[in-house]
Every structure is written in structure tokens, then in C-alpha cells.
Scaffold this motif. Structure first.
Motif, PDB file in Angstrom:
ATOM      1  N   ARG A  98      80.488  53.041  75.793  1.00 49.86           N
ATOM      2  CA  ARG A  98      81.311  53.665  76.371  1.00 49.86           C
ATOM      3  C   ARG A  98      82.249  52.860  77.421  1.00 49.86           C
ATOM      4  O   ARG A  98      83.219  53.474  77.970  1.00 49.86           O
ATOM      5  N   SER A  99      81.780  51.733  77.684  1.00 54.75           N
ATOM      6  CA  SER A  99      82.466  50.882  78.647  1.00 54.75           C
ATOM      7  C   SER A  99      83.246  49.856  77.834  1.00 54.75           C
ATOM      8  O   SER A  99      82.923  49.244  76.739  1.00 54.75           O
ATOM      9  N   ALA A 100      84.501  49.499  78.492  1.00 51.19           N
ATOM     10  CA  ALA A 100      85.294  48.220  77.771  1.00 51.19           C
ATOM     11  C   ALA A 100      84.747  47.030  78.099  1.00 51.19           C
ATOM     12  O   ALA A 100      85.119  46.170  77.076  1.00 51.19           O
ATOM     13  N   VAL A 101      83.958  46.707  78.924  1.00 50.71           N
ATOM     14  CA  VAL A 101      83.284  45.634  79.302  1.00 50.71           C
ATOM     15  C   VAL A 101      81.647  45.431  79.212  1.00 50.71           C
ATOM     16  O   VAL A 101      81.190  44.526  78.321  1.00 50.71           O
ATOM     17  N   VAL A 102      81.125  46.337  79.999  1.00 52.56           N
ATOM     18  CA  VAL A 102      79.709  46.234  79.952  1.00 52.56           C
ATOM     19  C   VAL A 102      78.959  47.023  78.748  1.00 52.56           C
ATOM     20  O   VAL A 102      79.272  48.039  78.437  1.00 52.56           O
ATOM     21  N   LEU A 103      77.907  45.992  78.135  1.00 52.25           N
ATOM     22  CA  LEU A 103      77.155  47.012  77.177  1.00 52.25           C
ATOM     23  C   LEU A 103      75.792  47.234  77.771  1.00 52.25           C
ATOM     24  O   LEU A 103      74.960  46.430  78.164  1.00 52.25           O
ATOM     25  N   ASP A 104      75.670  48.647  78.038  1.00 51.17           N
ATOM     26  CA  ASP A 104      74.450  48.868  78.569  1.00 51.17           C
ATOM     27  C   ASP A 104      73.268  49.380  77.828  1.00 51.17           C
ATOM     28  O   ASP A 104      73.503  49.172  76.559  1.00 51.17           O
ATOM     29  N   ALA A 105      72.223  50.115  78.373  1.00 47.84           N
ATOM     30  CA  ALA A 105      71.149  50.080  77.638  1.00 47.84           C
ATOM     31  C   ALA A 105      71.414  51.332  76.467  1.00 47.84           C
ATOM     32  O   ALA A 105      70.854  51.285  75.475  1.00 47.84           O
ATOM     33  N   VAL A 106      72.151  52.296  76.810  1.00 47.94           N
ATOM     34  CA  VAL A 106      72.540  53.384  76.207  1.00 47.94           C
ATOM     35  C   VAL A 106      73.218  52.944  74.675  1.00 47.94           C
ATOM     36  O   VAL A 106      72.862  53.104  73.478  1.00 47.94           O
ATOM     37  N   ALA A 107      74.126  51.924  74.887  1.00 47.52           N
ATOM     38  CA  ALA A 107      74.780  51.176  73.736  1.00 47.52           C
ATOM     39  C   ALA A 107      74.061  50.593  72.895  1.00 47.52           C
ATOM     40  O   ALA A 107      74.200  50.576  71.646  1.00 47.52           O
ATOM     41  N   VAL A 108      73.005  49.888  73.465  1.00 44.16           N
ATOM     42  CA  VAL A 108      72.140  48.907  72.732  1.00 44.16           C
ATOM     43  C   VAL A 108      71.061  49.722  71.949  1.00 44.16           C
ATOM     44  O   VAL A 108      70.810  49.656  70.638  1.00 44.16           O
ATOM     45  N   HIS A 109      70.705  50.837  72.661  1.00 45.72           N
ATOM     46  CA  HIS A 109      69.648  51.789  71.792  1.00 45.72           C
ATOM     47  C   HIS A 109      70.254  52.312  70.655  1.00 45.72           C
ATOM     48  O   HIS A 109      69.832  52.810  69.711  1.00 45.72           O
ATOM     49  N   ARG A 110      71.774  52.927  70.810  1.00 49.42           N
ATOM     50  CA  ARG A 110      72.446  53.555  69.904  1.00 49.42           C
ATOM     51  C   ARG A 110      72.352  52.722  68.761  1.00 49.42           C
ATOM     52  O   ARG A 110      72.616  52.841  67.416  1.00 49.42           O
ATOM     53  N   ALA A 111      73.009  51.213  68.932  1.00 46.26           N
ATOM     54  CA  ALA A 111      73.021  50.372  68.106  1.00 46.26           C
ATOM     55  C   ALA A 111      71.833  50.040  66.913  1.00 46.26           C
ATOM     56  O   ALA A 111      71.754  50.009  65.961  1.00 46.26           O
ATOM     57  N   PHE A 112      70.709  50.028  67.932  1.00 45.91           N
ATOM     58  CA  PHE A 112      69.396  49.902  67.171  1.00 45.91           C
ATOM     59  C   PHE A 112      69.182  51.274  66.117  1.00 45.91           C
ATOM     60  O   PHE A 112      68.741  51.123  64.954  1.00 45.91           O
ATOM     61  N   ARG A 113      69.506  52.580  66.648  1.00 48.64           N
ATOM     62  CA  ARG A 113      69.452  53.779  65.720  1.00 48.64           C
ATOM     63  C   ARG A 113      70.369  53.913  64.746  1.00 48.64           C
ATOM     64  O   ARG A 113      70.036  54.254  63.462  1.00 48.64           O
ATOM     65  N   THR A 114      71.636  53.249  64.605  1.00 49.78           N
ATOM     66  CA  THR A 114      72.616  53.457  63.696  1.00 49.78           C
ATOM     67  C   THR A 114      72.500  52.190  62.754  1.00 49.78           C
ATOM     68  O   THR A 114      72.992  52.422  61.735  1.00 49.78           O
ATOM     69  N   GLY A 115      71.540  51.366  63.019  1.00 51.31           N
ATOM     70  CA  GLY A 115      71.678  50.318  62.095  1.00 51.31           C
ATOM     71  C   GLY A 115      70.617  50.484  61.030  1.00 51.31           C
ATOM     72  O   GLY A 115      69.615  51.370  61.356  1.00 51.31           O
ATOM     73  N   SER A 116      70.458  49.936  59.696  1.00 51.80           N
ATOM     74  CA  SER A 116      69.537  49.851  58.875  1.00 51.80           C
ATOM     75  C   SER A 116      69.316  51.485  58.420  1.00 51.80           C
ATOM     76  O   SER A 116      68.110  51.956  58.322  1.00 51.80           O
ATOM     77  N   GLY A 117      70.365  52.065  58.102  1.00 52.45           N
ATOM     78  CA  GLY A 117      70.309  53.361  57.423  1.00 52.45           C
ATOM     79  C   GLY A 117      69.776  54.438  58.645  1.00 52.45           C
ATOM     80  O   GLY A 117      69.140  55.261  58.147  1.00 52.45           O
ATOM     81  N   GLY A 118      69.872  54.119  60.000  1.00 58.68           N
ATOM     82  CA  GLY A 118      69.630  55.118  60.720  1.00 58.68           C
ATOM     83  C   GLY A 118      68.104  54.716  61.535  1.00 58.68           C
ATOM     84  O   GLY A 118      67.756  55.720  62.133  1.00 58.68           O
ATOM     85  N   ALA A 119      67.559  53.781  61.018  1.00 52.33           N
ATOM     86  CA  ALA A 119      66.280  53.655  61.497  1.00 52.33           C
ATOM     87  C   ALA A 119      66.427  53.157  62.905  1.00 52.33           C
ATOM     88  O   ALA A 119      67.379  52.697  63.453  1.00 52.33           O
ATOM     89  N   ALA A 120      65.206  53.317  63.851  1.00 51.26           N
ATOM     90  CA  ALA A 120      65.248  53.052  65.241  1.00 51.26           C
ATOM     91  C   ALA A 120      65.337  51.499  65.449  1.00 51.26           C
ATOM     92  O   ALA A 120      65.784  50.892  66.181  1.00 51.26           O
ATOM     93  N   SER A 121      64.965  50.599  64.337  1.00 51.94           N
ATOM     94  CA  SER A 121      65.175  49.328  64.488  1.00 51.94           C
ATOM     95  C   SER A 121      65.070  48.686  63.158  1.00 51.94           C
ATOM     96  O   SER A 121      64.354  49.283  62.154  1.00 51.94           O
ATOM     97  N   GLY A 122      65.120  47.323  63.055  1.00 50.69           N
ATOM     98  CA  GLY A 122      65.111  46.824  61.742  1.00 50.69           C
ATOM     99  C   GLY A 122      63.466  46.632  61.482  1.00 50.69           C
ATOM    100  O   GLY A 122      63.312  46.603  60.241  1.00 50.69           O
ATOM    101  N   ALA A 123      62.748  46.705  62.314  1.00 51.96           N
ATOM    102  CA  ALA A 123      61.389  46.565  62.070  1.00 51.96           C
ATOM    103  C   ALA A 123      60.718  47.801  61.413  1.00 51.96           C
ATOM    104  O   ALA A 123      59.887  47.399  60.364  1.00 51.96           O
TER     105      ALA A 123
END
Length: 446
Positions: free
Chosen positions: A371-396
Motif C-alpha cells: 500500500r506504500s510506494a516505499v515501505v514494504l510492511d508486514a501486511v504486504a509480506v503476509h499477502r505476498a506469502f498468501r498469493t504465492g504458490s497458488g494461494g498457499a500461505a507459504s511455499g512450505a
């Protein structure tokens, strides 16, 4: 020892035993591997505790603008290590969760500001290993003690000419190690020729390695010198050597034994080539030998020296420097980006089954979702985990072994529920993995 009470009459004399109780076992010694903007340090936790902060009044001052003056404290309580937040501005995170007070476990990751702390006891330290100094290899971010030790090994082996086998999981940077073995040695002025054995068509493996004459076979419209000849006076890097077809292995063995190479279709004797061989594998070659798919003599010819590149989950202190290096490389595409303390905590607590490749993917998705043009916060990282690998919470969740499950548990300070949520599997499934033998694995296939 045994004493007799002399004041007791003989007929009523009693034997009284005084047992010397063993002394209480000494408390386990704990150490912190701390990586901030200054350096990586391994420091002991004293009996009266260790206060970390950015002020000189702290027991250990950190060079981190996101760390409070007196940020947190570590205490040894019996056999266990305890961490307490001291009212910090940006919080103290254990296994990705913000805490006020928490017990830690062996290998747990504590994040404060932009600083990563790994907890280790004396039982986990190899006393035979000498202290390591010096910089990590060029092109490899991260200054953890593990990586400095690897760098020292690579620099020592770079001076030699014997083959080196580089092992490690996919995405750990085996080719970077191979290039460092070339660049740090006397062959640095010669060529570095890299060949991925797994990508070669089976019928062209011999031609790609040793070359061919024009007309040697259908499609050979021009002469080719081959990778061995191209690497003359330099280094030939054979990636994924475990995938080399069995019928091509004797030819490679002959080349290694005498570095004699003969092009397909050429008459007469071959020629010796002065090239150092570095091979890499992500599959256990010893298992391939036992199964009969890899020649034992070739295996022993390649494993003169073995360099194992540790996975990212075993060096959490390197995650932030690597992430920063990735973001710097992506800056022309995504602009300048920084990581918030919460984002650092999430990245540091993830076990990264895909290693650096997975980290790069997560950062790219986080930049897109931020949501920020500069700072990657915990929300962005959490969403990145969830949207990766077909929606899994993580690659694990796609390839979760008992070992990775235990790694998740360590990074969440023994909290099964939190670890299962982060891994993206049900709690009952996660518990079964913790109880399973190391060789078993849960695999989800498409």
C-alpha cells in the motif's frame, strides 16, 4: 558417606547414612548471533542478563536506527533462555510474532528493528571450529558466521586445481560459489564456462561436453569445440551433475582422469585440456551411486573436495542483507523500497524451502501488493506469502517435510498453532509431521 552415632547404646545402635547430594547442574550457556548494520557477532548471555539497544547504556549497543535505546533483554533461567521487550518503539518479535515476554528455543530467531538475532546454546556450538574473520565472498550478501566460514573455505580451495563438488538445495547459490572458486583463484583470467547438465538433450550431451567434427552425425553442419575446450586455462562448471546420463559418464570419467578430450568424429588421439572442474548437485550423489544411476568411480573423482552451501533457514541472519540486495537489484523496476521491522520479522521467521529464489519471488509480490510506494510492511509480506504458490500461505505448504515442520516450530518459539498457520497446513497435519521420522515427507502435487 556413612557415619555411626556413638551416643546410641549398642543394642539400640542405628546406622545413619548421610548422602552427599550431587551439585545442581550448571545452567546451560546461551549465545546470541547478532547481525545488525555494523557486523555479525556471537556474544554470550551473562548470568545477570544482556540488554540490547541503540544507547551506550545498553549492555550491547546496536547500530540500528529502528532499535530503541533499551530495546529488549535476554536472561538465562535454568536451562532456558528468556527474552523481554523493554517498552521498545518497534517491538520485539519471536518467530514473526510480536511479544512482551517469551521463552526461546535452540535456533529461534528474534527480530528487533532491522537486526536479526539467532539463539544458540553451547550444545549447538562446535568448539573445534576456530573463530572466522574476513568478508563474505563478492556477490554473496550476508555476513553470518556460517557464511564467513563458507567464504574462508572457498578462498582456501580456490588456490587448488583439484575438482570440487558443490552441494546444497535448489536456490542456495551453488553457481555463485562456483564462480567464487574461479574468481578467487589463479584461473581468474581464464574463461568460466557454465553448463547445466539437466537441460542438455540426451543425444547431445557428449557433443556439448567434448565437441564434434562437421558431419560427425546428422545435424552436425559445423565443427564444435565443446565445453572442455572452451574452458581451456579456466574453469568448467557442470551444474546438476547428478542428471548426467549413465552412458555419458564413462566419457566424462576418462576426461577427468587425464583431461583428455576427443571430439566426436575426429580421428587419432584426443588432446589434454587444462580446465578445472567444479560440479554441483542438489540430489545426494551417494544415493544415486547406491541405486546404480551414477558411477561410483566418477563420484569419487568429483568429490575430492566438497563444499556444502547451507539453506537459508540455517542462517536467518543473512535473510535481511540478501533481501536488501535483491531490492537494490530490483530498484530500476520497482523503485526504492525499504522493509519495516514487522516485515523483517516475518521474513526472518520463514524457513524458505525455496531459498533465495523464493525470497526474491516474495519480495517482488510484496512490492506489487504494498500500500506504500516505499515501505514494504508486514501486511504486504503476509499477502505476498498468501498469493504465492497458488494461494498457499507459504511455499512450505507445497513441500513440507518433518524437518521443515520442526524448523517452522523453532521459528515460532514452540507454538504449534502459530507454526501451523504460517506453514499453511492444518494443526493436526502439522503435529503428525512433527512426530514423523525425518525421511518421511508430505508432498502436494498438482
Amino acid at each position: 558417606m556413612t557415619t555411626i552415632d556413638d551416643e546410641t547404646m549398642p543394642e539400640t545402635r542405628e546406622r545413619t547414612e548421610t548422602v552427599e547430594l550431587p551439585a545442581a547442574p550448571p545452567a546451560r550457556s546461551w549465545f546470541l548471533e547478532i547481525q545488525d548494520e555494523a557486523e555479525t557477532r556471537r556474544v554470550p548471555v551473562p548470568d545477570d542478563g544482556l540488554v540490547l539497544g541503540s544507547a551506550r547504556a545498553a549492555s550491547l549497543a546496536l547500530r540500528d536506527p529502528h532499535v530503541s535505546a533499551r530495546h529488549c533483554a535476554f536472561y538465562v533461567r535454568g536451562e532456558r533462555l528468556f527474552v523481554e521487550d523493554l517498552g521498545s518503539r518497534n517491538g520485539t518479535f519471536v518467530g514473526g510474532a510480536r511479544v512482551e515476554r517469551a521463552w526461546t528455543v535452540e535456533g529461534a530467531t528474534v527480530s528487533i528493528g532491522q537486526t536479526t538475532i539467532t539463539c544458540a546454546s553451547e550444545e549447538a556450538l562446535d568448539e573445534l571450529e576456530a573463530p572466522v574473520s574476513g568478508e563474505t565472498l563478492p556477490g554473496m550478501a550476508g555476513g553470518s558466521i556460517t557464511m564467513r566460514r563458507l567464504s574462508a573455505t572457498v578462498r582456501r580451495l580456490a588456490r587448488l586445481s583439484a575438482p570440487v563438488l558443490v552441494t546444497g538445495e535448489s536456490g542456495v547459490g551453488k553457481e555463485l560459489v562456483a564462480r567464487a572458486l574461479h574468481d578467487e583463484g589463479p584461473r581468474t583470467t581464464g574463461p568460466f564456462v557454465a553448463m547445466n547438465v539437466a537441460s542438455l538433450p540426451r543425444e547431445l550431451v557428449e557433443s556439448e561436453l567434448f565437441g564434434h567434427e562437421r558431419g560427425a552425425f546428422t545435424g552436425a553442419v559445423a565443427r564444435r569445440v565443446g565445453a572442455f575446450a572452451e574452458a581451456e586455462s579456466g574453469t568448467l562448471f557442470l551444474d546438476e551433475i547428478g542428471e548426467l546420463p549413465l552412458d555419458a559418464q564413462p566419457k566424462l570419467l576418462r576426461a577427468l582422469d587425464g583431461y583428455e578430450v576427443r571430439r566426436i568424429g575426429s580421428g587419432g588421439s584426443g588432446r589434454r585440456v587444462d580446465a578445472r572442474i567444479i560440479a554441483a548437485t542438489l540430489v545426494p550423489l551417494r544415493e544415486r551411486v547406491e541405486s546404480g544411476t551414477f558411477r561410483r568411480d566418477l563420484y569419487h573423482r568429483l568429490e575430492v573436495f566438497v563444499v556444502e552451501v547451507p539453506p537459508l533457514r540455517e542462517r536467518p541472519g543473512d535473510i535481511l542483507p540478501i533481501a536488501r540486495a535483491i531490492l537494490a537489484g530490483l530498484e530500476p523496476e520497482i523503485g526504492r523500497r525499504e522493509l519495516s521491522p514487522g516485515a523483517v520479522a516475518q521474513l526472518s521467521s520463514h524457513p524458505w524451502p525455496g531459498n533465495v529464489r523464493e525470497l526474491r519471488n516474495v519480495l517482488q509480490r510484496a512490492a506489487d501488493l504494498s500500500r506504500s510506494a516505499v515501505v514494504l510492511d508486514a501486511v504486504a509480506v503476509h499477502r505476498a506469502f498468501r498469493t504465492g504458490s497458488g494461494g498457499a500461505a507459504s511455499g512450505a505448504a507445497l513441500s513440507l517435510s518433518p524437518g521443515l515442520a520442526r524448523s517452522w516450530l523453532h521459528r515460532h518459539a514452540g507454538n504449534v498453532s502459530a507454526a501451523a498457520r504460517a506453514a499453511g497446513v492444518p494443526r493436526t497435519t502439522f503435529r503428525k509431521l512433527l512426530e514423523a521420522p525425518e525421511q518421511d515427507a508430505l508432498r502436494k502435487t498438482s
